[in-house]
Design a protein around this motif. Sequence first.
Motif, PDB file in Angstrom:
ATOM      1  N   LYS A 177      -2.128  -1.027  -8.436  1.00  0.00           N
ATOM      2  CA  LYS A 177      -2.613  -2.260  -7.810  1.00  0.00           C
ATOM      3  C   LYS A 177      -1.850  -3.471  -8.339  1.00  0.00           C
ATOM      4  O   LYS A 177      -1.451  -4.356  -7.567  1.00  0.00           O
ATOM      5  N   HIS A 178      -1.654  -3.518  -9.646  1.00  0.00           N
ATOM      6  CA  HIS A 178      -0.940  -4.653 -10.254  1.00  0.00           C
ATOM      7  C   HIS A 178       0.500  -4.703  -9.766  1.00  0.00           C
ATOM      8  O   HIS A 178       1.023  -5.777  -9.438  1.00  0.00           O
ATOM      9  N   LEU A 179       1.138  -3.554  -9.686  1.00  0.00           N
ATOM     10  CA  LEU A 179       2.538  -3.498  -9.276  1.00  0.00           C
ATOM     11  C   LEU A 179       2.708  -3.866  -7.807  1.00  0.00           C
ATOM     12  O   LEU A 179       3.675  -4.536  -7.432  1.00  0.00           O
ATOM     13  N   ALA A 180       1.759  -3.431  -6.960  1.00  0.00           N
ATOM     14  CA  ALA A 180       1.864  -3.681  -5.521  1.00  0.00           C
ATOM     15  C   ALA A 180       1.262  -5.017  -5.114  1.00  0.00           C
ATOM     16  O   ALA A 180       1.225  -5.341  -3.922  1.00  0.00           O
ATOM     17  N   GLY A 181       0.797  -5.801  -6.085  1.00  0.00           N
ATOM     18  CA  GLY A 181       0.295  -7.143  -5.782  1.00  0.00           C
ATOM     19  C   GLY A 181      -1.046  -7.152  -5.082  1.00  0.00           C
ATOM     20  O   GLY A 181      -1.231  -7.865  -4.100  1.00  0.00           O
ATOM     21  N   TYR A 182      -2.012  -6.389  -5.612  1.00  0.00           N
ATOM     22  CA  TYR A 182      -3.332  -6.322  -4.983  1.00  0.00           C
ATOM     23  C   TYR A 182      -4.122  -7.595  -5.264  1.00  0.00           C
ATOM     24  O   TYR A 182      -4.181  -8.073  -6.392  1.00  0.00           O
ATOM     25  N   ASP A 183      -4.713  -8.170  -4.196  1.00  0.00           N
ATOM     26  CA  ASP A 183      -5.539  -9.372  -4.304  1.00  0.00           C
ATOM     27  C   ASP A 183      -6.996  -8.954  -4.174  1.00  0.00           C
ATOM     28  O   ASP A 183      -7.436  -8.491  -3.121  1.00  0.00           O
ATOM     29  N   SER A 184      -7.766  -9.114  -5.248  1.00  0.00           N
ATOM     30  CA  SER A 184      -9.164  -8.669  -5.241  1.00  0.00           C
ATOM     31  C   SER A 184     -10.034  -9.505  -4.317  1.00  0.00           C
ATOM     32  O   SER A 184     -11.115  -9.057  -3.906  1.00  0.00           O
ATOM     33  N   LYS A 185      -9.603 -10.713  -3.957  1.00  0.00           N
ATOM     34  CA  LYS A 185     -10.403 -11.561  -3.067  1.00  0.00           C
ATOM     35  C   LYS A 185     -10.231 -11.162  -1.606  1.00  0.00           C
ATOM     36  O   LYS A 185     -11.196 -11.101  -0.843  1.00  0.00           O
ATOM     37  N   THR A 186      -9.002 -10.901  -1.206  1.00  0.00           N
ATOM     38  CA  THR A 186      -8.739 -10.535   0.190  1.00  0.00           C
ATOM     39  C   THR A 186      -8.690  -9.036   0.401  1.00  0.00           C
ATOM     40  O   THR A 186      -8.628  -8.563   1.537  1.00  0.00           O
ATOM     41  N   HIS A 187      -8.699  -8.260  -0.718  1.00  0.00           N
ATOM     42  CA  HIS A 187      -8.594  -6.788  -0.663  1.00  0.00           C
ATOM     43  C   HIS A 187      -7.337  -6.358   0.099  1.00  0.00           C
ATOM     44  O   HIS A 187      -7.354  -5.412   0.888  1.00  0.00           O
ATOM     45  N   ALA A 188      -6.254  -7.082  -0.134  1.00  0.00           N
ATOM     46  CA  ALA A 188      -4.984  -6.771   0.524  1.00  0.00           C
ATOM     47  C   ALA A 188      -3.874  -6.687  -0.518  1.00  0.00           C
ATOM     48  O   ALA A 188      -3.954  -7.295  -1.591  1.00  0.00           O
ATOM     49  N   TYR A 189      -2.811  -5.919  -0.184  1.00  0.00           N
ATOM     50  CA  TYR A 189      -1.663  -5.748  -1.059  1.00  0.00           C
ATOM     51  C   TYR A 189      -0.509  -6.638  -0.595  1.00  0.00           C
ATOM     52  O   TYR A 189      -0.288  -6.802   0.607  1.00  0.00           O
ATOM     53  N   ARG A 190       0.223  -7.191  -1.562  1.00  0.00           N
ATOM     54  CA  ARG A 190       1.423  -7.933  -1.208  1.00  0.00           C
ATOM     55  C   ARG A 190       2.496  -6.986  -0.689  1.00  0.00           C
ATOM     56  O   ARG A 190       3.257  -7.320   0.214  1.00  0.00           O
ATOM     57  N   CYS A 191       2.542  -5.781  -1.246  1.00  0.00           N
ATOM     58  CA  CYS A 191       3.508  -4.763  -0.825  1.00  0.00           C
ATOM     59  C   CYS A 191       2.783  -3.421  -0.714  1.00  0.00           C
ATOM     60  O   CYS A 191       2.899  -2.575  -1.606  1.00  0.00           O
ATOM     61  N   PRO A 192       2.011  -3.212   0.365  1.00  0.00           N
ATOM     62  CA  PRO A 192       1.208  -1.980   0.469  1.00  0.00           C
ATOM     63  C   PRO A 192       2.041  -0.709   0.511  1.00  0.00           C
ATOM     64  O   PRO A 192       1.607   0.337   0.049  1.00  0.00           O
ATOM     65  N   SER A 193       3.267  -0.784   1.065  1.00  0.00           N
ATOM     66  CA  SER A 193       4.092   0.417   1.152  1.00  0.00           C
ATOM     67  C   SER A 193       4.474   0.944  -0.226  1.00  0.00           C
ATOM     68  O   SER A 193       4.628   2.148  -0.432  1.00  0.00           O
ATOM     69  N   LEU A 194       4.605   0.045  -1.216  1.00  0.00           N
ATOM     70  CA  LEU A 194       4.966   0.468  -2.566  1.00  0.00           C
ATOM     71  C   LEU A 194       3.850   1.318  -3.170  1.00  0.00           C
ATOM     72  O   LEU A 194       4.112   2.322  -3.833  1.00  0.00           O
ATOM     73  N   ALA A 195       2.595   0.924  -2.939  1.00  0.00           N
ATOM     74  CA  ALA A 195       1.471   1.706  -3.456  1.00  0.00           C
ATOM     75  C   ALA A 195       1.464   3.108  -2.848  1.00  0.00           C
ATOM     76  O   ALA A 195       1.222   4.100  -3.545  1.00  0.00           O
ATOM     77  N   LEU A 196       1.749   3.208  -1.558  1.00  0.00           N
ATOM     78  CA  LEU A 196       1.789   4.514  -0.903  1.00  0.00           C
ATOM     79  C   LEU A 196       2.931   5.373  -1.445  1.00  0.00           C
ATOM     80  O   LEU A 196       2.758   6.570  -1.701  1.00  0.00           O
ATOM     81  N   LYS A 197       4.091   4.764  -1.632  1.00  0.00           N
ATOM     82  CA  LYS A 197       5.255   5.517  -2.122  1.00  0.00           C
ATOM     83  C   LYS A 197       5.016   6.049  -3.536  1.00  0.00           C
ATOM     84  O   LYS A 197       5.359   7.199  -3.837  1.00  0.00           O
ATOM     85  N   ILE A 198       4.428   5.226  -4.394  1.00  0.00           N
ATOM     86  CA  ILE A 198       4.155   5.678  -5.751  1.00  0.00           C
ATOM     87  C   ILE A 198       3.142   6.816  -5.743  1.00  0.00           C
ATOM     88  O   ILE A 198       3.258   7.785  -6.507  1.00  0.00           O
ATOM     89  N   GLY A 199       2.155   6.730  -4.852  1.00  0.00           N
ATOM     90  CA  GLY A 199       1.183   7.818  -4.729  1.00  0.00           C
ATOM     91  C   GLY A 199       1.846   9.129  -4.349  1.00  0.00           C
ATOM     92  O   GLY A 199       1.539  10.187  -4.918  1.00  0.00           O
ATOM     93  N   HIS A 200       2.782   9.081  -3.395  1.00  0.00           N
ATOM     94  CA  HIS A 200       3.499  10.291  -2.988  1.00  0.00           C
ATOM     95  C   HIS A 200       4.359  10.825  -4.144  1.00  0.00           C
ATOM     96  O   HIS A 200       4.427  12.048  -4.365  1.00  0.00           O
ATOM     97  N   ASN A 201       5.003   9.919  -4.875  1.00  0.00           N
ATOM     98  CA  ASN A 201       5.843  10.353  -6.000  1.00  0.00           C
ATOM     99  C   ASN A 201       5.022  11.050  -7.085  1.00  0.00           C
ATOM    100  O   ASN A 201       5.422  12.097  -7.614  1.00  0.00           O
ATOM    101  N   LEU A 202       3.866  10.470  -7.421  1.00  0.00           N
ATOM    102  CA  LEU A 202       3.028  11.066  -8.458  1.00  0.00           C
ATOM    103  C   LEU A 202       2.471  12.420  -8.012  1.00  0.00           C
ATOM    104  O   LEU A 202       2.318  13.340  -8.824  1.00  0.00           O
ATOM    105  N   THR A 203       2.165  12.538  -6.728  1.00  0.00           N
ATOM    106  CA  THR A 203       1.695  13.824  -6.214  1.00  0.00           C
ATOM    107  C   THR A 203       2.758  14.902  -6.377  1.00  0.00           C
ATOM    108  O   THR A 203       2.471  16.033  -6.804  1.00  0.00           O
ATOM    109  N   LYS A 204       3.998  14.563  -6.055  1.00  0.00           N
ATOM    110  CA  LYS A 204       5.090  15.535  -6.180  1.00  0.00           C
ATOM    111  C   LYS A 204       5.353  15.889  -7.650  1.00  0.00           C
ATOM    112  O   LYS A 204       5.639  17.050  -7.972  1.00  0.00           O
TER     113      LYS A 204
END
Length: 475
Positions: A177-204
């Motif tokens: 969340k910190h790396l992808a720029g998560y905003d706790s007020k708007t519940h949105a990411y500054r770079c949502p694709s980065l969070a998804l990519k890291i999730g896929h990498n950790l899974t592999k």
Amino acid sequence: MEYLRNRGNFAHNVDVLNAGVGNLVPRKQPRKDCQAQNFLHCIHCHGFFTKNALWRHMMTCKFKPSVPQKPGKTRVQALCTFAAPLPPGVKVEFWKLLNNMVQDEVYSVLKSDVCIMEYGEHLYNRLGYDVGKHEYIRQKLRELGRLLICSRKNTSLKTIKDHIKPANFMQVVESVKHLAGYDSKTHAYRCPSLALKIGHNLTKISMLLESRANVQNDYSAAKDACTFRNVQTLHSYLDVQQQDLHSKLSTEASPQTWAKLAKVILAQVILFNRRRAGEVSKMTLSAYVCQNPSDPHEDVNEALSDLEKKLCQHFSRIEIRGKRGRKVPVLLTPVMKQGLDLLVGTRQECEVPRENVYLFARPSALTCYRGSDCLRHFAKVCGAKSPESLTSTKLRKQTGTLSQVLNLSNTELDQLADFLCHDVRVHRQFYRLPEGTLQLAKISKVLMALDQGRLAEFKGKTLDDINIDPEGTYY
């Protein structure tokens, strides 16, 4: 003689770098103290220079060949790094690909992590034949390097292997969340694709670690890697469904979408509160609309910690009719309340009869959805390994069992039992906070620890010792 001296120093420096102890011998001493990763050897004379000074030296190095060299700091650093001795077990081709990166902090971190290097070699073995994929491989490795840097700064995780342990799951979420720029007020990411990519990498990476552990007969490590991929399967599935259906219903009112969103939120409320499915299913619209904000009085507010005050503001509390006509509390997260507000506001447009008194009503009917049916359905479709274990009754028993790892006083045990509507002994004589404030400030900690799979981390602690921020901050 200068060349021989440089070669001797080069051999000494390589031994020091490989051993991790000792003093490096640079060609010129820097004015300020520098870390070992800030130095590189000249490819021509083998002298040891700082990275900032290396490119200037190579332009005037007396041992450089007469063939013109392409200028540029990055290219000079890549050439000199590639000329260094290979780490054990690393292929020459992959080492060359790796050293075409920018020689910065991310490069130094990923090169020193065993799991990242193994993952990089796995990608190279699969895609390395295509030169066009080399940049893709470098980007995957840099994503993990950035994650590791972020984790080291904000959490106790030091290696990528630490990220694969199920007990560290919430710390991984915090770092992503910190790396992808998560905003706790708007519940949105500054770079949502980065969070998804890291999730896929950790899974592999977890798959690679599981395979290696199985080969080495390390079944404990294999189980950890496998469990990591299945942590919070149902929670994650419901969160994704809730966001998607909320967006669709906000755009276009539809009875089908309304019904799907109602089922998802119904399952979320049961799952979070560990409440009896029938009690939540029959929650009335009037109970939700007339909810009690449970704002603590000034004198009560002074008895709460800063975190508990924050929890009171974060959660909403409503009271419904439970078993034997008892008053039953239900806590709602901001996301749940946002979804329920949308359901209430679109009831008429989505063909919910005015005569239907239930909050989780069926469109074009006077009945409500069954919470047990919803929970059973989502447990099957989310991919959980044991869907039969995800029932409201078994979840309530799990809460009672796991709460024993905490060092709860008799008072605190009564508070938890009272919230779950379990049979309790005669209440002891003591002064206590108003129960609305108590449930928001105290019991919500246990619910969040269960929801995040972190209750075991607080073994031996009292409710006052448990610190879980509602926004996901790790304590």
